[in-house]
Design a protein around this motif. Structure first.
Motif, PDB file in Angstrom:
ATOM      1  N   GLY A   1       0.804  -1.210   0.000  1.00  0.00           N
ATOM      2  CA  GLY A   1       0.000   0.000   0.000  1.00  0.00           C
ATOM      3  C   GLY A   1       0.838   1.262   0.000  1.00  0.00           C
ATOM      4  O   GLY A   1       2.075   1.228   0.000  1.00  0.00           O
ATOM      5  N   PHE A   2       0.149   2.396   0.038  1.00  0.00           N
ATOM      6  CA  PHE A   2       0.818   3.694  -0.093  1.00  0.00           C
ATOM      7  C   PHE A   2       1.757   3.967   1.078  1.00  0.00           C
ATOM      8  O   PHE A   2       2.921   4.354   0.879  1.00  0.00           O
ATOM      9  N   ILE A   3       1.287   3.788   2.309  1.00  0.00           N
ATOM     10  CA  ILE A   3       2.121   4.100   3.470  1.00  0.00           C
ATOM     11  C   ILE A   3       3.330   3.180   3.530  1.00  0.00           C
ATOM     12  O   ILE A   3       4.453   3.620   3.813  1.00  0.00           O
ATOM     13  N   ASP A   4       3.152   1.902   3.225  1.00  0.00           N
ATOM     14  CA  ASP A   4       4.298   0.985   3.178  1.00  0.00           C
ATOM     15  C   ASP A   4       5.277   1.396   2.083  1.00  0.00           C
ATOM     16  O   ASP A   4       6.499   1.230   2.229  1.00  0.00           O
ATOM     17  N   THR A   5       4.772   1.935   0.999  1.00  0.00           N
ATOM     18  CA  THR A   5       5.628   2.418  -0.086  1.00  0.00           C
ATOM     19  C   THR A   5       6.469   3.601   0.380  1.00  0.00           C
ATOM     20  O   THR A   5       7.672   3.675   0.102  1.00  0.00           O
ATOM     21  N   VAL A   6       5.832   4.522   1.100  1.00  0.00           N
ATOM     22  CA  VAL A   6       6.559   5.680   1.633  1.00  0.00           C
ATOM     23  C   VAL A   6       7.652   5.211   2.584  1.00  0.00           C
ATOM     24  O   VAL A   6       8.796   5.689   2.536  1.00  0.00           O
TER      25      VAL A   6
ATOM     26  N   ASP B   1      14.254  -5.011  -3.396  1.00  0.00           N
ATOM     27  CA  ASP B   1      15.002  -5.756  -4.423  1.00  0.00           C
ATOM     28  C   ASP B   1      15.966  -4.857  -5.189  1.00  0.00           C
ATOM     29  O   ASP B   1      16.550  -5.257  -6.195  1.00  0.00           O
ATOM     30  N   GLY B   2      16.137  -3.608  -4.717  1.00  0.00           N
ATOM     31  CA  GLY B   2      17.059  -2.675  -5.361  1.00  0.00           C
ATOM     32  C   GLY B   2      16.425  -1.815  -6.428  1.00  0.00           C
ATOM     33  O   GLY B   2      17.061  -0.893  -6.951  1.00  0.00           O
ATOM     34  N   GLY B   3      15.168  -2.093  -6.773  1.00  0.00           N
ATOM     35  CA  GLY B   3      14.468  -1.296  -7.776  1.00  0.00           C
ATOM     36  C   GLY B   3      13.776  -0.096  -7.161  1.00  0.00           C
ATOM     37  O   GLY B   3      14.038   0.286  -6.012  1.00  0.00           O
ATOM     38  N   LEU B   4      12.889   0.520  -7.936  1.00  0.00           N
ATOM     39  CA  LEU B   4      12.117   1.656  -7.468  1.00  0.00           C
ATOM     40  C   LEU B   4      10.639   1.303  -7.485  1.00  0.00           C
ATOM     41  O   LEU B   4      10.175   0.549  -8.347  1.00  0.00           O
ATOM     42  N   LEU B   5       9.900   1.844  -6.538  1.00  0.00           N
ATOM     43  CA  LEU B   5       8.479   1.528  -6.422  1.00  0.00           C
ATOM     44  C   LEU B   5       7.658   2.411  -7.350  1.00  0.00           C
ATOM     45  O   LEU B   5       7.901   3.614  -7.467  1.00  0.00           O
ATOM     46  N   VAL B   6       6.684   1.781  -7.995  1.00  0.00           N
ATOM     47  CA  VAL B   6       5.776   2.475  -8.916  1.00  0.00           C
ATOM     48  C   VAL B   6       4.355   1.961  -8.666  1.00  0.00           C
ATOM     49  O   VAL B   6       4.172   0.863  -8.152  1.00  0.00           O
ATOM     50  N   PRO B   7       3.339   2.744  -9.026  1.00  0.00           N
ATOM     51  CA  PRO B   7       1.970   2.246  -8.880  1.00  0.00           C
ATOM     52  C   PRO B   7       1.715   1.081  -9.822  1.00  0.00           C
ATOM     53  O   PRO B   7       2.217   1.057 -10.951  1.00  0.00           O
ATOM     54  N   GLU B   8       0.945   0.107  -9.336  1.00  0.00           N
ATOM     55  CA  GLU B   8       0.629  -1.055 -10.173  1.00  0.00           C
ATOM     56  C   GLU B   8      -0.078  -0.617 -11.464  1.00  0.00           C
ATOM     57  O   GLU B   8       0.188  -1.149 -12.540  1.00  0.00           O
ATOM     58  N   LYS B   9      -0.952   0.369 -11.337  1.00  0.00           N
ATOM     59  CA  LYS B   9      -1.623   0.944 -12.504  1.00  0.00           C
ATOM     60  C   LYS B   9      -1.644   2.459 -12.338  1.00  0.00           C
ATOM     61  O   LYS B   9      -1.894   2.961 -11.242  1.00  0.00           O
TER      62      LYS B   9
END
Length: 470
Positions: A14-19, A26-34
């Motif tokens: 979710g959003f708060i976990d993303t923040v 995994d070393g990547g960057l987080l993006v919205p699923e859609k």
């Protein structure tokens, strides 16, 4: 709304976990699923909203109810009441078909305030709601540091450490960071470049045990909340220009080094905003220009310039765009990033390059052209550009068709870069808040640009907030 990693190995969060995660595990960057889609009717309905109301509408798509409506509205209100103008990011017409979007009306006179006032209040909200200890770690090429410190200082349960390249930021940028006398703030001046600091930050965040032990959180634009907050002002600028001119689309010229500010524009376009061409304005550190023109992403020789906030060779947000360029294929994204790590460069196909050039144009503006643009526009329009905005204007003049309407993002107040302004034989008056900095003592540690030295400093600074005994 769930979030995933560009490299495909983070479960939907979710959003708060993303923040809180910042850099994906995994070393990547987080993006919205859609990416949310905004219809033309909805855009029309949003066109007369205040900046704060517009921010709520756009941010709500991504928060998706995780923060109650009244609390999110209050968080946004608190974030932008610190700005010196009610419009937050006013649009100013300089010439026919050419505007600037002034992003420097926040507390540290830089565009980073737009995102970091929001992110600072968001972190404070999360800390209070969850009892979570938040220790913020970030690197800056100049503006992020002061904006981040201003966004979180004095907030309960939050400490911050900022790395900046020693001697490679403007004097005002340095003073804004290092004159803060607060035990929750640690400024580390590293003997290296911003890219060194950014690399160390990513290495430390990749050590998941260390990250968890010291409750480390990201303030750099690897944090998606930064991108989200910046997306708002593209919508706001479009609506202001559309009230004056009948436009079908709007170009944007964006001074950028880390690709975050312009990626926010790309996200706005993907959401449905009628954005035409996104013009990437860089300086002598022109890795992004070379990629957009030739399809090769490869760092070159580092240059110190009149626009130090763009003195960056490796753009941390580039991977987000790469993910969409590769049609949201995490395996392909991982493969290219692995290639970049092992070989020091990556190359896209001819077909992919054509897609890049459909969205972006680019121009690397050399130092003398930057100064010439400051002088020319001051003489012709009596408007004083900071050197980053001048690069954006110079790129606009090269890349924008005469009949197309363009907004250049004005990313900082010229008082932050008087070293360049003086070279143009222009005298400026410092705002009172900046003038006062010159009489204050500085608080900083000069350290080697090494993972080991930075970890040692972090352990000392954050130990008292860690729940783990050392």
């Amino acid at each position: 709304m769930k979030y995933i990693s560009t490299r495909g190995k983070v479960n939907k969060i979710g959003f708060i976990d993303t923040v809180l995660m910042g850099l994906a595990t995994d070393g990547g960057l987080l993006v919205p699923e859609k990416i949310p889609q905004i219809s033309k009717d909805k855009l029309d309905a949003m066109s007369n909203l205040s900046y704060q109301e517009l921010a709520y509408e756009i941010i709500s798509y991504y928060v998706d109810g995780e923060i109650p409506e009244n609390e999110l509205k209050e968080l946004i209100k608190k974030s932008y009441e610190t700005f010196r103008t009610p419009e937050v990011t006013p649009v100013v017409k300089l010439k026919e078909n050419m505007y600037v979007l002034e992003l420097f009306h926040g507390p540290t006179f830089a565009f980073k305030d737009v995102a970091l006032q929001f992110l600072g209040n968001l972190y404070s909200y999360i800390a209070k709601k969850t009892g979570e200890t938040i220790n913020i770690l970030g690197a800056t090429s100049g503006d992020t540091g002061a904006s981040a410190i201003e966004g979180v200082r004095g907030k309960e349960g939050i400490r911050i450490c900022i790395l900046h390249p020693h001697g490679k930021v403007s004097k005002v940028q340095e003073l804004q960071m290092t004159t803060v006398d607060d035990e929750s703030v640690l400024n580390l001046a590293i003997k290296g470049t911003f890219d060194d600091g950014q690399r160390i930050i990513k290495e430390i965040f990749a050590d998941l045990d260390f990250k968890a032990q010291y409750h480390l959180r990201a303030i750099n634009s690897i944090n998606f909340a930064r991108i989200l907050a910046q997306t708002v002002y593209y919508f706001y600028a479009y609506f202001q220009v559309a009230k004056e001119k009948d436009i079908k689309s709007l170009n944007f010229s964006v001074p950028t080094g880390n690709f975050g500010d312009i990626f926010a524009g790309y996200l706005a376009k993907r959401m449905g905003l009628p954005v035409g061409k996104l013009i990437v304005a860089t300086n002598e550190n022109n890795i992004l220009e070379r990629f957009i023109k030739d399809g090769v992403y490869q760092p070159g020789e580092f240059h110190s310039t009149y626009s130090p906030s763009m003195d960056i060779q490796v753009a941390s947000n580039f991977e987000r765009y790469l993910y969409y360029l590769l049609k949201e294929d995490p395996s392909a994204t991982s493969a290219l990033m692995d290639q970049f790590k092992s070989e020091g460069k990556m190359t896209v196909t001819v077909e992919q390059l054509l897609r890049v050039q459909a969205d972006f144009a680019a121009e690397g503006v050399q130092g003398e052209e930057c100064l010439k643009t400051i002088s020319q526009y001051h003489k012709e329009t009596q408007y004083l550009l900071d050197p980053h905005t001048a690069c954006g204007i110079a790129a606009y003049e090269t890349c924008n068709e005469q009949d197309q309407v363009c907004v250049t993002l004005s990313t900082a107040h010229p008082a932050k870069f008087n070293e360049a302004i003086q070279l143009c034989d222009i005298e400026q008056t410092y705002p009172e808040q900046i003038q006062a900095l010159f009489d204050k003592p500085q608080y900083l540690e000069v350290v080697e640009a090494s993972n080991e030295d930075i970890r040692h400093q972090l352990e000392k600074h954050f130990r008292s907030t860690s729940s783990v005994e050392k």
